[in-house]
Design a protein around this motif. Sequence first.
Motif, PDB file in Angstrom:
ATOM      1  N   ASP A   1       0.855  -1.192   0.000  1.00 36.13           N
ATOM      2  CA  ASP A   1       0.000   0.000   0.000  1.00 36.13           C
ATOM      3  C   ASP A   1       0.890   1.241   0.000  1.00 36.13           C
ATOM      4  OD1 ASP A   1       1.009   0.244   2.597  1.00 36.13           O
ATOM      5  OD2 ASP A   1      -0.676  -0.886   3.434  1.00 36.13           O
ATOM      6  N   ARG A   2       0.262   2.413   0.147  1.00 35.47           N
ATOM      7  CA  ARG A   2       1.029   3.667   0.064  1.00 35.47           C
ATOM      8  C   ARG A   2       2.093   3.779   1.152  1.00 35.47           C
ATOM      9  NH1 ARG A   2      -2.988   8.703  -1.038  1.00 35.47           N
ATOM     10  NH2 ARG A   2      -4.451   7.496  -2.263  1.00 35.47           N
TER      11      ARG A   2
ATOM     12  N   ASP B   1       3.591   1.410   2.705  1.00 38.44           N
ATOM     13  CA  ASP B   1       4.661   0.458   2.412  1.00 38.44           C
ATOM     14  C   ASP B   1       5.560   1.013   1.308  1.00 38.44           C
ATOM     15  OD1 ASP B   1       6.013  -1.935   2.776  1.00 38.44           O
ATOM     16  OD2 ASP B   1       4.868  -2.982   1.223  1.00 38.44           O
TER      17      ASP B   1
ATOM     18  N   THR C   1       4.163  -1.740  -7.699  1.00 37.36           N
ATOM     19  CA  THR C   1       2.942  -1.389  -6.971  1.00 37.36           C
ATOM     20  C   THR C   1       1.805  -1.075  -7.942  1.00 37.36           C
ATOM     21  OG1 THR C   1       2.068   0.010  -5.200  1.00 37.36           O
ATOM     22  CG2 THR C   1       3.468   1.093  -6.818  1.00 37.36           C
TER      23      THR C   1
ATOM     24  N   GLN D   1      -2.910   3.387  -6.306  1.00 40.38           N
ATOM     25  CA  GLN D   1      -3.661   3.316  -5.037  1.00 40.38           C
ATOM     26  C   GLN D   1      -4.829   4.312  -5.075  1.00 40.38           C
ATOM     27  OE1 GLN D   1      -2.711   1.234  -2.519  1.00 40.38           O
ATOM     28  NE2 GLN D   1      -0.984   0.465  -3.697  1.00 40.38           N
TER      29      GLN D   1
END
Length: 325
Positions: A304-305, A307, A322, A325
């Motif tokens: 996620d952001r 991370d 990634t 998001q």
Amino acid sequence: SDRDVSADALNDAFRKVTRPSHPSLIASNRSFHAMLANGVEVEYRRGDGSIRGASVRLIDFDNPDNNDWLVVNQFTVEEGQHNRRPDMVVFVNGLPLAVIELKNPADENATMWSAFKQFQTYKNEIGSLFVFNESLVISDGLEARIGSLTAEHERFMRWRTIDGRELAPDTTPQLQVLMSGMFEKRRFLDLMRHFVVFQDTDSGNVSKILAGYHQFHAVNKAIETTVAATRPRGDKRCGVVWHTQGSGKSLTMLFYAGRLILHPALDNPTIILLTDRNDLDDQLFGTFSQGKELLRQTPVQAADRADLRRLLQVASGGVIYTAVQ
């Protein structure tokens, strides 16, 4: 490589290169390829008694003419009971990096695909020649295809351009385009160093993949524009690569990332792969995970952001994957 490397260390490097490390041909080829692309790691004792590690380079990639180039017709290989003579073997610094098998276009029974079959026989009977192989070329004198050591029939492809700016006209014999396009010294060494990837298949086999002409030239062009765009006065716009479906875009991205990572002007960049589709996710992340030899590191996935922020706190380097998001 280090100029002070001792004769013992050079002998050690020679042994590592010339003695296949695995019983299987493709595993030996994989370990040879790593030495070809990255150098051979050795240790030697210095004058003061300390032990030092060094990398012995097999090829001068920066100065193609600084290497020893030789093409041999009808090179005889004897192995066990077998005595075979491939049509042409291309040696660079004594390493047989390419083998070319030609069939006579006047012989109705001998086609380019007879040359493909011949290679399958050679691999079984004189495998020692192919431990060092980086490309196989088949031709009937007019048509010509290039493939990797493990390539099946349908993976032997045409090389369709000489300089990468435009496709060669259909009136130019395919063999001439391949010879002038792919065997130009710098392009050939570039292809060997930056555009080869090994993938472990679900069935437990290893597949060796060689970039196609479109991937090779797209990546090299993208590297040029990226270096220009990231200079202090660059416009920070690297550009866009357009792809048709099924043309190997995941691999093109991998080859591009591998070249970015090694490029001295970019100083070990951090690379973020941003995707907005989950189905592409698995395929793309799979390609990059399998490509860690080319990336010289293992890619990581950001959950996620938060991370992603954490992963981006590195000073340099890293390949992060990634979704939007």
